[in-house]
Design a protein around this motif. Structure first.
Motif, mmCIF file in Angstrom:
data_model
loop_
_atom_site.group_PDB
_atom_site.id
_atom_site.type_symbol
_atom_site.label_atom_id
_atom_site.label_comp_id
_atom_site.label_asym_id
_atom_site.label_seq_id
_atom_site.Cartn_x
_atom_site.Cartn_y
_atom_site.Cartn_z
ATOM 1 N N LEU A 160 -5.934 1.154 7.016
ATOM 2 C CA LEU A 160 -5.725 2.486 6.780
ATOM 3 C C LEU A 160 -6.661 2.444 5.196
ATOM 4 N N PRO A 161 -7.021 3.369 4.837
ATOM 5 C CA PRO A 161 -7.563 3.779 3.261
ATOM 6 C C PRO A 161 -6.402 3.631 2.361
ATOM 7 N N GLU A 162 -6.673 3.052 1.283
ATOM 8 C CA GLU A 162 -5.701 2.871 0.236
ATOM 9 C C GLU A 162 -5.460 4.589 -0.427
ATOM 10 N N PRO A 163 -4.271 4.808 -0.725
ATOM 11 C CA PRO A 163 -4.146 6.238 -1.274
ATOM 12 C C PRO A 163 -4.574 6.309 -2.622
ATOM 13 N N VAL A 164 -5.296 7.134 -3.029
ATOM 14 C CA VAL A 164 -5.552 7.292 -4.399
ATOM 15 C C VAL A 164 -4.281 7.688 -5.388
ATOM 16 N N VAL A 165 -4.266 6.900 -6.148
ATOM 17 C CA VAL A 165 -3.101 7.093 -7.135
ATOM 18 C C VAL A 165 -3.421 8.332 -8.117
ATOM 19 N N THR A 166 -2.367 9.327 -8.025
ATOM 20 C CA THR A 166 -2.786 10.466 -8.794
ATOM 21 C C THR A 166 -1.312 10.610 -9.652
ATOM 22 N N ARG A 167 -1.474 11.028 -10.878
ATOM 23 C CA ARG A 167 -0.314 11.367 -11.614
ATOM 24 C C ARG A 167 0.587 12.586 -11.041
ATOM 25 N N PRO A 168 2.108 12.309 -11.118
ATOM 26 C CA PRO A 168 2.576 13.398 -10.595
ATOM 27 C C PRO A 168 2.688 14.598 -11.567
ATOM 28 N N THR A 202 11.106 5.071 2.986
ATOM 29 C CA THR A 202 12.637 4.821 2.978
ATOM 30 C C THR A 202 13.037 5.447 4.339
ATOM 31 N N VAL A 203 13.583 4.564 4.936
ATOM 32 C CA VAL A 203 14.368 4.996 6.312
ATOM 33 C C VAL A 203 15.947 5.149 6.235
ATOM 34 N N GLY A 204 16.479 4.427 5.413
ATOM 35 C CA GLY A 204 17.862 4.306 5.144
ATOM 36 C C GLY A 204 18.288 4.078 3.771
ATOM 37 N N GLN A 205 19.466 3.792 3.607
ATOM 38 C CA GLN A 205 19.794 3.417 2.011
ATOM 39 C C GLN A 205 19.319 2.179 1.639
ATOM 40 N N LYS A 206 19.225 0.974 2.294
ATOM 41 C CA LYS A 206 18.665 -0.120 2.016
ATOM 42 C C LYS A 206 17.467 -0.492 3.118
ATOM 43 N N GLU A 207 16.913 0.423 3.881
ATOM 44 C CA GLU A 207 15.922 0.040 4.712
ATOM 45 C C GLU A 207 14.668 0.683 4.671
ATOM 46 N N ARG A 208 13.610 0.026 4.572
ATOM 47 C CA ARG A 208 12.215 0.520 4.320
ATOM 48 C C ARG A 208 11.177 0.032 5.397
ATOM 49 N N ILE A 209 10.268 0.744 5.647
ATOM 50 C CA ILE A 209 9.047 0.400 6.181
ATOM 51 C C ILE A 209 7.791 0.230 5.350
ATOM 52 N N LEU A 210 7.309 -0.719 5.008
ATOM 53 C CA LEU A 210 6.168 -1.042 4.198
ATOM 54 C C LEU A 210 4.821 -1.344 4.970
ATOM 55 N N LEU A 211 3.816 -0.908 4.516
ATOM 56 C CA LEU A 211 2.463 -0.890 4.761
ATOM 57 C C LEU A 211 1.852 -2.050 3.895
ATOM 58 N N VAL A 212 1.637 -3.351 4.216
ATOM 59 C CA VAL A 212 1.156 -4.299 3.151
ATOM 60 C C VAL A 212 -0.060 -4.721 3.198
ATOM 61 N N GLN A 213 -0.810 -5.114 2.392
ATOM 62 C CA GLN A 213 -2.356 -5.362 2.514
ATOM 63 C C GLN A 213 -2.434 -6.910 2.257
ATOM 64 N N VAL A 214 -2.785 -7.672 3.059
ATOM 65 C CA VAL A 214 -2.793 -9.128 3.023
ATOM 66 C C VAL A 214 -4.243 -9.538 3.096
ATOM 67 N N ILE A 263 0.668 -1.152 -0.024
ATOM 68 C CA ILE A 263 -0.077 0.077 0.048
ATOM 69 C C ILE A 263 0.932 1.030 0.164
ATOM 70 N N LYS A 264 1.611 1.320 1.065
ATOM 71 C CA LYS A 264 2.760 2.338 0.966
ATOM 72 C C LYS A 264 4.088 1.977 1.606
#
Length: 128
Positions: free
Chosen positions: A103-111, A67-79, A63-64
């Motif tokens: 959490l509600p899924e974010p609306v995907v918008t174009r940059p 990035t918290v470091g060079q190779k570290e991330r926090i992921l929100l995963v929907q299962v 879902i989201k």
């Protein structure tokens, strides 16, 4: 020896092998370019189609991510119906929390850049 001499002479008098066919460079280059173009078009199509077998299971998606470091991330995963907060490093994946209320899924918008570029390209196509 007298019998071998006529055999050797007839062997030498055999017609030479046929000359190799002439190579047309322009035809060869055109064929090569056609094959390269075909490979590029097929690669583009595969990228655009995003086949389900390549994407993975539809019951599990990211879902989201943060990035918290060079190779570290926090992921929100929907299962399925659950959302999990995972910490991902180069060597480990850890469950940080299981969310009670998804959490509600974010609306995907174009940059903004992609939107502006799309407008410019459409405008250029209309003027031609």
């Amino acid at each position: 020896m007298k019998k071998l001499l006529p055999l050797l002479l007839t062997g030498l008098s055999l017609p030479a092998m046929a000359a190799p066919p002439e190579v047309n460079v322009s035809t060869t280059l055109a064929s090569l370019l056609l094959v390269i173009m075909l490979i590029l078009v097929l690669a583009w199509l595969l990228k655009r189609l995003r086949l389900p077998a390549i994407q993975g299971d539809s019951n599990m998606k990211i879902i989201k991510q943060l990035t918290v470091g060079q190779k570290e991330r926090i992921l929100l995963v929907q299962v399925g119906e659950e959302q999990l907060l995972l910490g991902v490093t180069q060597h480990n994946i850890s469950l940080l929390n299981k969310l009670d209320q998804p959490l509600p899924e974010p609306v995907v918008t174009r940059p903004e850049f992609a939107t502006q570029l799309g407008k410019i390209l459409k405008h250029d196509a209309k003027t031609k």
